[in-house]
Design a protein around this motif. Structure first.
Motif, PDB file in Angstrom:
ATOM      1  N   GLU A  56       0.469  -1.238   0.289  1.00 58.24           N
ATOM      2  CA  GLU A  56      -0.141  -0.114  -0.145  1.00 58.24           C
ATOM      3  C   GLU A  56       0.787   1.393  -0.152  1.00 58.24           C
ATOM      4  OE1 GLU A  56      -2.491  -0.599   3.324  1.00 58.24           O
ATOM      5  OE2 GLU A  56      -3.598  -2.233   2.598  1.00 58.24           O
ATOM      6  N   ARG A 104      -2.025   5.670   1.259  1.00 57.03           N
ATOM      7  CA  ARG A 104      -2.027   4.172   1.147  1.00 57.03           C
ATOM      8  C   ARG A 104      -2.591   3.780  -0.330  1.00 57.03           C
ATOM      9  NH1 ARG A 104      -4.120   1.769   6.971  1.00 57.03           N
ATOM     10  NH2 ARG A 104      -2.899   3.193   8.298  1.00 57.03           N
ATOM     11  N   GLU A 106      -4.608   2.049  -1.790  1.00 54.52           N
ATOM     12  CA  GLU A 106      -5.688   0.790  -1.802  1.00 54.52           C
ATOM     13  C   GLU A 106      -6.674   1.055  -2.624  1.00 54.52           C
ATOM     14  OE1 GLU A 106      -6.514  -0.204   2.387  1.00 54.52           O
ATOM     15  OE2 GLU A 106      -6.168   1.809   2.936  1.00 54.52           O
ATOM     16  N   ARG A 112     -12.801   4.565   2.278  1.00 53.38           N
ATOM     17  CA  ARG A 112     -11.248   3.989   2.038  1.00 53.38           C
ATOM     18  C   ARG A 112     -10.980   4.829   0.720  1.00 53.38           C
ATOM     19  NH1 ARG A 112      -8.915   0.201   3.838  1.00 53.38           N
ATOM     20  NH2 ARG A 112     -10.739  -1.240   4.614  1.00 53.38           N
TER      21      ARG A 112
HETATM   22 MG    MG Z   1      -6.055  -1.267   6.057  1.00 54.37          MG
END
Ligand code: MG
Ligand code: ATP
Length: 416
Positions: A56, A104, A106, A112
């Motif tokens: 990530e 990150r 992701e 997120r």
């Molecule tokens: Mg995580």
């Protein structure tokens, strides 16, 4: 990565102010560290076998040939900074907080993101379970402040260097037995980081993990004792919690207490805040042996909950100064002077006619308007309009009178 524009920004600003306010109450001070660090810091601090470091991180080589990364979390940087600044010599006990962006790589989805913001606190130098309770209590008070009831505290202990290795052996043995039923990409982890099995999102793996041994049943006496202390401390403060032995923090540095605050308002990305104890990290970074405990909270997820609850921050102006061309200079002088006295003042910058300016006053939510036309100019007065009661009166144009009369209107409306 998100842009945050008005009106959403007002929720962010309110939240950030509340965070600072609550930290001050608990005696935590702010620390700011750079968003770029050497990649080695996170490999060492967060752990090579973690999702964060393996998959990530935004890492690159800079022009000087150094391998650097955008920070994926805050704790490693805080500890690095304290060790580098020889902080612990003069401050054996330290209470710090940070607010800022983390990165990150992701898969973006609700709750997120690739750039997200974390609020985190770190309490260093206290071995006693009072420290664990103190950081949890701060987070709990934040939830109370915003009246968030659907957030549950999940609590666990993930042991220490004494109880983890023998437990790991037991777990690995069990995992080897069910190996062919586990996701292919997990298999290399069985030996290195077997506890991650409890973090697998795969439904079948989730079911299988229910029958696996958990560390909480294998704690050494010291860890068991510490965990009892945390539970007692929380009970004394009447902070409810549920025991959740399946909590696996995604970072290697945790020991003993691990906890998460989980919201039922968020869907899949339900963890608002994750934290725990990390008694070995300072030493690992070359500092003196210093026990520590802290957490990181996702601001995007907190804001999402607030939005879901219909939370909104009124952003009304207080006063509109309305003028015709002849009174322009007087109007701008008055507006400037009222702002200097602390009022939120709107004034039209495009010389619209008075009718349009009054429409605008309504639109920006002004509670009062001050109208200055040629008639008022001639009599050295201004027309003060109460926008809620829809009445108006002429008052002397001196600043003292204007402020007194304005305050009367604002106080009355804010009281109602
Ligand atoms: Mg995580
Ligand atoms: P998750 O299991 O949701 O991936 P995590 O265990 O990776 O979370 P931590 O590293 O403990 O999360 O970070 C603390 C908090 O930061 C999380 O509880 C969450 O609220 C927030 N957070 C983590 N990753 C993201 C992300 N990519 N986008 C938004 N918020 C995040």
């Amino acid at each position: 990565m998100n842009d945050i524009l008005p009106p959403e920004i007002h929720i962010w600003q309110t939240l950030e102010q509340s965070l600072r306010f609550i930290c001050t109450r608990f005696g935590f001070e702010e620390i700011r560290t750079p968003v770029l660090e050497q990649t080695a810091l996170f490999k060492r601090g967060v752990g090579e076998d973690t999702d964060i470091v393996e998959k990530e991180m935004y890492s690159f080589t800079d022009k000087g040939g150094e391998n650097i990364s955008l920070r994926p979390e805050g704790t490693a940087s805080v500890v690095r900074s304290l060790v580098e600044n020889s902080w612990f010599r003069a401050n054996p006990v330290t209470k710090l907080y940070y607010i800022g962006p983390m990165y990150r790589y992701e898969r973006p989805q609700k709750g997120r993101f690739r750039q997200f913001n974390q609020f985190g606190i770190e309490l260093l130098g206290v071995q006693d379970s009072t420290a664990d309770v103190e950081v949890i209590a701060l987070m709990d008070m934040l939830l109370q402040m915003f009246k968030l009831e659907n957030v549950e505290l999940h609590l666990s202990s993930i042991g220490c260097d004494v109880c983890r290795p023998p437990y790991k052996k037991i777990l690995i043995k069990e995992l080897e037995k069910i190996k062919d039923q586990l996701p292919q990409d997990f298999l290399p982890r069985i030996q290195t980081n077997p506890q991650r099995v409890f973090d697998l999102k795969d439904e079948n793996a989730k079911k299988l993990s229910e029958n696996l041994p958990v560390l909480m049943d294998h704690l050494c006496p010291e860890c068991a004792n510490h965990f009892d202390g945390v539970k007692k401390g929380l009970t004394v403060l009447q902070i409810p919690f549920v025991i959740d032995p399946k909590i696996v923090r995604g970072l290697d540095y945790y020991t003993k207490t691990a906890f998460e605050f989980v919201s039922s308002d968020l869907g899949a990305q339900s963890t608002v805040c994750g934290g725990g104890r990390y008694d070995k990290l300072v030493e690992q970074f070359g500092g003196p042996a210093t026990p520590a405990v802290g957490f990181g909270m996702g601001l995007e997820r907190f804001v999402l909950i607030l939005q879901e609850k219909g939370y909104n921050v009124p952003t009304n102006m207080e006063v509109s100064v309305v003028y015709d061309e002849a009174a322009k200079d007087t109007a701008f002088t008055l507006s400037h002077s009222l702002r200097a006295h602390g009022f939120k003042v709107d004034i039209d910058l495009q010389s619209k006619n008075i009718k349009n300016q009054l429409k605008r006053a309504d639109k920006v939510g002004s509670l009062a308007s001050i109208v200055i036309g040629s008639q008022e100019l001639g009599s050295n007065t201004v027309m003060l309009k109460d926008m809620k009661a829809h009445d108006q009166k002429a008052i002397p144009a001196d600043i003292k009178t204007v402020i007194e009369e304005l305050n009367q209107i604002l106080r009355r409306i804010k009281r109602d």
